[in-house]
Design an enzyme around this catalytic site. Structure first.
Site, mmCIF file in Angstrom:
data_model
loop_
_atom_site.group_PDB
_atom_site.id
_atom_site.type_symbol
_atom_site.label_atom_id
_atom_site.label_comp_id
_atom_site.label_asym_id
_atom_site.label_seq_id
_atom_site.Cartn_x
_atom_site.Cartn_y
_atom_site.Cartn_z
ATOM 1 N N LYS A 37 28.287 -38.495 -3.207
ATOM 2 C CA LYS A 37 27.699 -37.064 -2.853
ATOM 3 C C LYS A 37 28.384 -36.172 -3.845
ATOM 4 O O LYS A 37 29.758 -36.062 -3.867
ATOM 5 C CB LYS A 37 28.181 -36.803 -1.239
ATOM 6 C CG LYS A 37 27.682 -35.451 -0.902
ATOM 7 C CD LYS A 37 27.999 -35.272 0.747
ATOM 8 C CE LYS A 37 29.127 -34.478 0.794
ATOM 9 N NZ LYS A 37 29.176 -33.049 0.304
ATOM 10 N N ASP A 64 24.481 -32.356 -2.449
ATOM 11 C CA ASP A 64 24.682 -31.647 -1.212
ATOM 12 C C ASP A 64 25.148 -30.206 -1.810
ATOM 13 O O ASP A 64 26.040 -29.602 -1.731
ATOM 14 C CB ASP A 64 25.969 -32.243 -0.534
ATOM 15 C CG ASP A 64 26.069 -31.716 0.805
ATOM 16 O OD1 ASP A 64 25.426 -30.887 1.502
ATOM 17 O OD2 ASP A 64 27.226 -31.810 1.197
ATOM 18 N N LYS A 66 22.963 -27.610 -0.192
ATOM 19 C CA LYS A 66 22.551 -26.913 0.967
ATOM 20 C C LYS A 66 21.866 -25.349 0.550
ATOM 21 O O LYS A 66 22.515 -24.444 0.918
ATOM 22 C CB LYS A 66 23.635 -26.545 1.814
ATOM 23 C CG LYS A 66 24.483 -27.643 2.387
ATOM 24 C CD LYS A 66 25.722 -27.271 3.405
ATOM 25 C CE LYS A 66 26.556 -28.406 3.815
ATOM 26 N NZ LYS A 66 27.383 -29.274 2.781
ATOM 27 N N ASP A 69 17.834 -19.633 0.586
ATOM 28 C CA ASP A 69 17.557 -18.458 -0.379
ATOM 29 C C ASP A 69 15.810 -18.137 0.079
ATOM 30 O O ASP A 69 15.419 -18.810 0.950
ATOM 31 C CB ASP A 69 17.730 -18.893 -1.711
ATOM 32 C CG ASP A 69 18.183 -17.501 -2.798
ATOM 33 O OD1 ASP A 69 17.345 -16.453 -2.361
ATOM 34 O OD2 ASP A 69 19.035 -17.276 -3.487
ATOM 35 N N THR A 129 29.033 -29.707 10.724
ATOM 36 C CA THR A 129 29.882 -30.214 11.704
ATOM 37 C C THR A 129 31.230 -29.768 11.769
ATOM 38 O O THR A 129 32.005 -30.229 12.769
ATOM 39 C CB THR A 129 29.990 -31.998 11.239
ATOM 40 O OG1 THR A 129 30.356 -32.040 9.685
ATOM 41 C CG2 THR A 129 28.843 -32.856 11.354
ATOM 42 N N ARG A 226 37.516 -36.855 2.607
ATOM 43 C CA ARG A 226 38.802 -36.863 2.433
ATOM 44 C C ARG A 226 39.654 -38.084 2.882
ATOM 45 O O ARG A 226 40.707 -38.677 2.120
ATOM 46 C CB ARG A 226 39.384 -35.630 3.054
ATOM 47 C CG ARG A 226 39.125 -34.415 2.284
ATOM 48 C CD ARG A 226 39.546 -33.206 3.265
ATOM 49 N NE ARG A 226 38.255 -33.020 4.204
ATOM 50 C CZ ARG A 226 38.254 -32.033 4.883
ATOM 51 N NH1 ARG A 226 39.115 -31.208 4.803
ATOM 52 N NH2 ARG A 226 37.245 -31.926 5.946
HETATM 53 O O1 C5P Z 1 36.353 -34.627 3.825
HETATM 54 P P1 C5P Z 1 35.227 -34.880 4.724
HETATM 55 O O2 C5P Z 1 34.784 -36.074 5.145
HETATM 56 O O3 C5P Z 1 35.199 -33.893 5.965
HETATM 57 O O4 C5P Z 1 33.825 -34.332 3.808
HETATM 58 C C1 C5P Z 1 32.608 -34.064 4.400
HETATM 59 C C2 C5P Z 1 31.559 -33.641 3.483
HETATM 60 O O5 C5P Z 1 30.347 -33.412 3.977
HETATM 61 C C3 C5P Z 1 31.929 -32.297 2.778
HETATM 62 O O6 C5P Z 1 31.550 -32.633 1.304
HETATM 63 C C4 C5P Z 1 31.303 -31.456 3.403
HETATM 64 O O7 C5P Z 1 30.755 -30.215 2.531
HETATM 65 C C5 C5P Z 1 29.931 -32.310 3.755
HETATM 66 N N1 C5P Z 1 29.131 -31.698 5.016
HETATM 67 C C6 C5P Z 1 29.753 -31.587 6.144
HETATM 68 N N2 C5P Z 1 28.836 -31.016 6.944
HETATM 69 C C7 C5P Z 1 27.770 -30.790 7.121
HETATM 70 C C8 C5P Z 1 27.224 -30.974 5.730
HETATM 71 C C9 C5P Z 1 27.879 -31.367 4.672
HETATM 72 O O8 C5P Z 1 30.950 -31.714 6.373
HETATM 73 N N3 C5P Z 1 26.856 -30.446 8.067
#
Ligand code: C5P
Length: 251
Positions: A37, A64, A66, A69, A129, A226
């Site tokens: 991603k 990703d 998002k 606009d 989330t 992470r």
């Molecule tokens: O580090 P972590 O596991 O929290 O990363 C989650 C990834 O998913 C991040 O890149 C974040 O931008 C993305 N994301 C998210 N929630 C969403 C859409 C994308 O956490 N609804």
């Protein structure tokens, strides 16, 4: 079987590609497929080249960004994204019906420019989330709002949504089994030794699930950042991916 998506949230292309290189073949060893991603941080730093480099390594890529606009701008952005070769991209459902339908047109136009293979997937972001109950304006319940937006997304022609694991089951019931649920906010039940944190310390995700819980809830794609990218040591990310895949398979 659900597939795992690794969020390469790095400030520069070299670091992202270095991690991706260590992950080649890891999912295939477990009989699966691993996605990469590319999000706002990495794409802003590297531009489309990182997508091409990841595709050259053989990974399917989720862009990703998002988009949110006016309809004409989002249509063009989705068209450009798909033309670069990404396999999945996304927009904010809160942009409304005309914006979402324009994005669907951009998807078809981009796919025509590319002119080959499997059609890319366009997803709508429901409620992030990282949003906890009580944080939405007007006090709306995040899960109810996510389900409401998902139904709109289906009606407006999208292929699926980004939602938390807590909403996946209900969304599948309302929108059908083939409507894709991609779920971030995944935290392994058995975290590896890691150094991850939410920048200023602490994790910003709120509506979280373990890999097994998300698979059981019906999520098609699990996004993890992470816990993988922050895993310590040269083999840390690959070991973390193996652990998450094992949890998914055991669901
Ligand atoms: O580090 P972590 O596991 O929290 O990363 C989650 C990834 O998913 C991040 O890149 C974040 O931008 C993305 N994301 C998210 N929630 C969403 C859409 C994308 O956490 N609804």
């Amino acid at each position: 079987m659900a597939e795992l998506v690794i969020a390469l949230d790095y400030p520069a292309m070299d670091a992202a590609l270095a991690t991706a290189r260590t992950l080649r073949g890891v999912a295939e060893d477990a009989g699966g497929r691993l996605w990469m991603k590319v999000g706002l941080e990495l794409f802003t730093a590297s531009g489309p080249e990182v997508v091409a480099r990841l595709k050259d390594m053989g990974f399917p890529v989720f862009l990703d960004l998002k988009f949110h606009d006016i309809p004409n701008t989002v249509r063009g952005a989705v068209r450009s994204a798909v033309a670069t070769g990404v396999d999945m991209c996304n927009i904010h459902l809160s942009g409304g019906e005309r914006m979402c339908r324009a994005a669907v047109e951009g998807l078809a136009e981009g796919a025509a420019v590319r002119g080959h293979g499997v059609a890319p997937i366009l997803l709508g972001v429901t409620v992030l989330t990282s949003v906890a109950p009580g944080e939405l304006p007007g006090g709306a319940d995040p899960s109810a709002e996510a389900a409401r937006l998902a139904v709109c997304g289906r009606d407006w022609g999208l292929g699926g949504v980004v939602c938390s694991g807590h909403e996946a089951h209900g969304i599948k019931q309302r929108c059908g089994r083939d409507f894709v649920c991609l779920t971030p906010g995944i935290r392994p039940a058995a975290p590896p030794s890691h150094q991850h944190g939410g920048g200023s310390g602490g994790d910003d995700q709120r509506r979280v699930m373990t890999p097994a819980e998300a698979v059981r809830a019906g999520s098609d794609y699990l996004v993890v950042g992470r816990p993988v990218t922050g895993a310590a040591g040269p083999n840390g990310p690959a070991d973390a991916v193996r652990g998450i895949l094992a949890e998914m398979l055991g669901a």
